[in-house]
Design a protein around this motif. Structure first.
Motif, short mmCIF file in Angstrom:
data_model
loop_
_atom_site.label_atom_id
_atom_site.label_comp_id
_atom_site.label_asym_id
_atom_site.label_seq_id
_atom_site.Cartn_x
_atom_site.Cartn_y
_atom_site.Cartn_z
N THR A 67 60.50 43.91 49.73
CA THR A 67 60.21 44.99 48.79
C THR A 67 61.27 46.07 48.90
N CYS A 70 59.63 52.04 50.08
CA CYS A 70 59.83 52.47 51.47
C CYS A 70 59.15 53.81 51.69
N ARG A 89 57.79 44.09 44.61
CA ARG A 89 57.37 43.58 45.92
C ARG A 89 56.99 42.11 45.82
N SER A 115 63.81 44.26 54.22
CA SER A 115 62.71 44.90 53.49
C SER A 115 62.75 46.41 53.69
N ILE A 117 60.30 49.76 54.24
CA ILE A 117 59.13 49.91 55.11
C ILE A 117 57.92 50.27 54.26
N ILE A 118 56.90 49.43 54.31
CA ILE A 118 55.66 49.67 53.57
C ILE A 118 54.49 49.79 54.55
N TYR A 123 53.31 46.64 60.03
CA TYR A 123 52.80 45.87 58.89
C TYR A 123 53.95 45.16 58.18
N THR A 124 55.07 45.87 57.98
CA THR A 124 56.22 45.27 57.31
C THR A 124 56.80 44.12 58.12
N GLN A 127 54.82 41.01 57.77
CA GLN A 127 55.09 40.32 56.51
C GLN A 127 56.38 39.50 56.58
#
Length: 416
Positions: A67, A70, A89, A115, A117-118, A123-124, A127
């Motif tokens: 994604t 961020c 995403r 990626s 950062i979500i 959590y990121t 994923q």
């Protein structure tokens, strides 16, 4: 399985967003400017880029972000939280399916995944690891995989990435801790280096395991790398090179990538509006090569700099030679390997050819055509059985003859 239009639309956004990461691309490929939507890693070819595997093979990778959203607000990043870019995403399953589909069509040989950062770093990272797990365990995917890891994530998740990936990387982001604090206050230099140290320890532990087990599990066999943005703040090349050599020494990195800062739309106040010359990035790669493969000490290169900056008009090896003319000429028939590596215009392969040829007889001037791309470049610095240079070296004509304006330099020339 056909790739849906919705997936293609996401891919255009997330492949384009991945173009700013230089960690699987060569320097000096194209001009790039974030404001024109073009350049290195553009969406042409759907995010497919070329990289080099640990064994030296050139391979095609799907280079994409999970994604571009961020929660961090790094001033130099187009995907920062306050940016107005279009967001997209992928789910882990979508990235895995897309990778397999492209692999089956023979478009790619591997995946480069990063990626924004979500939610949180953990959590990121979960994923990203899930993409790798699906590919390795559910699809039995044997292609090359490079995963960008998030230093703020837990060490367990970073290690999980290493169990699936061929190479892992953690971005150092900027040359100094002060610049990082100024431009990316949510990131911590100490935490980044702690994560690098943890990866180094894990890689070395698995290497030791190889000597104890018949079939040890692989762990990031391609090692770890990092990327450093150049030109976003006021650090000079001496600071950049100092940081890079320290990282190589402390964390056993396989590669430091230098990425010339690319101006971004809707940038924060105080950020540069012009990109640094791309040749600066190229010169840093050449200086990097000299410290890693040619036996040059960091201070030797820094001592040749003018105001802490590499000369853009000529490669740093030639600049060192011009400032140390008493070291030359070198007798190609008797010099040591370390001395031969100092000759401008002769690379590591050329030195090996010289050493191999000396076993069969003394080298003449004509023999040098087989060890150097341009004998004209090396002849002021060497002697051979039938060759001794004239006073060209002392006359000052050499410098004028061999140095070109920066805009005329071949960005793809070997870092000789």
């Amino acid at each position: 399985m056909a790739v849906s239009e919705k997936t293609i639309a996401k891919l255009k956004i997330l492949a384009d967003a991945a173009k700013y990461d230089a960690s699987c691309a060569s320097s000096g490929s194209k001009k790039r400017d974030s404001r024109d939507g073009k350049g290195v890693g553009s969406i042409e070819g759907m995010g497919i880029c070329h990289a080099y595997a640990p064994d030296g093979r050139c391979i095609s990778l799907l280079k994409v972000l999970l994604t571009n959203s961020c929660i961090f607000d790094c001033a130099y990043c187009i995907n920062r939280a306050s940016s107005g870019v279009e967001r997209a995403r992928f789910t882990p399953q979508e990235v895995a399916d897309l990778t397999v589909e492209f692999y089956k069509r023979n478009y790619i040989e591997g995946l480069f995944l990063s990626s924004g950062i979500i939610r949180s770093p953990d959590y990121t990272m979960e994923q990203i690891v899930e993409v790798a797990r699906i590919l390795r365990e559910e699809h039995d995917f044997g292609g090359y995989m490079h995963l960008k890891t998030i230093p703020e994530a837990s060490p367990e998740l970073i290690e999980a990435a290493g169990r699936h990936a061929d190479r892992v990387s953690i971005n150092i982001e900027l040359p100094t801790a002060n610049s990082l604090k100024k431009l990316a206050p949510e990131k911590d230099r100490g935490g980044i280096e702690d994560a690098m140290a943890g990866l180094k320890d894990a890689i070395e532990a698995h290497k030791r395991e190889k000597t104890l087990r018949a079939k040890p599990k692989l762990f990031a066999p391609g090692g770890q790398s990092t990327q450093m943005i150049v030109g976003a703040d006021k650090e000079d090349d001496a600071q950049v090179l100092t940081t890079a050599t320290d990282l190589y020494d402390k964390h056993r990195l396989r590669r430091v990538y230098y990425s010339a800062f690319s101006p971004i739309p809707d940038s924060k106040p105080g950020m540069p509006v012009n990109k640094p010359p791309l040749i600066r990035e190229h010169r840093l790669y050449q200086a990097d090569w000299l410290t890693r493969f040619y036996g040059f000490r960091r201070d030797e290169i820094i001592s040749t700099m003018d105001g802490g900056m590499l000369d853009l008009a000529a490669d740093p090896k030639l600049i060192w030679a011009l400032k140390n003319q008493g070291f030359f000429p070198i007798d190609v028939n008797s010099a040591t390997k370390e001395e031969l590596l100092r000759i401008p215009g002769v690379g590591t392969k050329g030195v090996e050819k010289i050493l191999a040829a000396r076993r069969f007889g003394r080298l003449r001037y004509d023999d040098l055509t087989r060890v150097a791309a341009s004998v004209r470049k090396i002849r002021p610095f060497v002697t051979a059985l039938d060759w001794t240079p004239t006073s060209l070296l002392e006359s000052g004509a050499l410098e004028a003859r061999m140095k070109k304006p920066a805009e005329q330099q071949d960005l793809f020339a070997a870092a000789a």
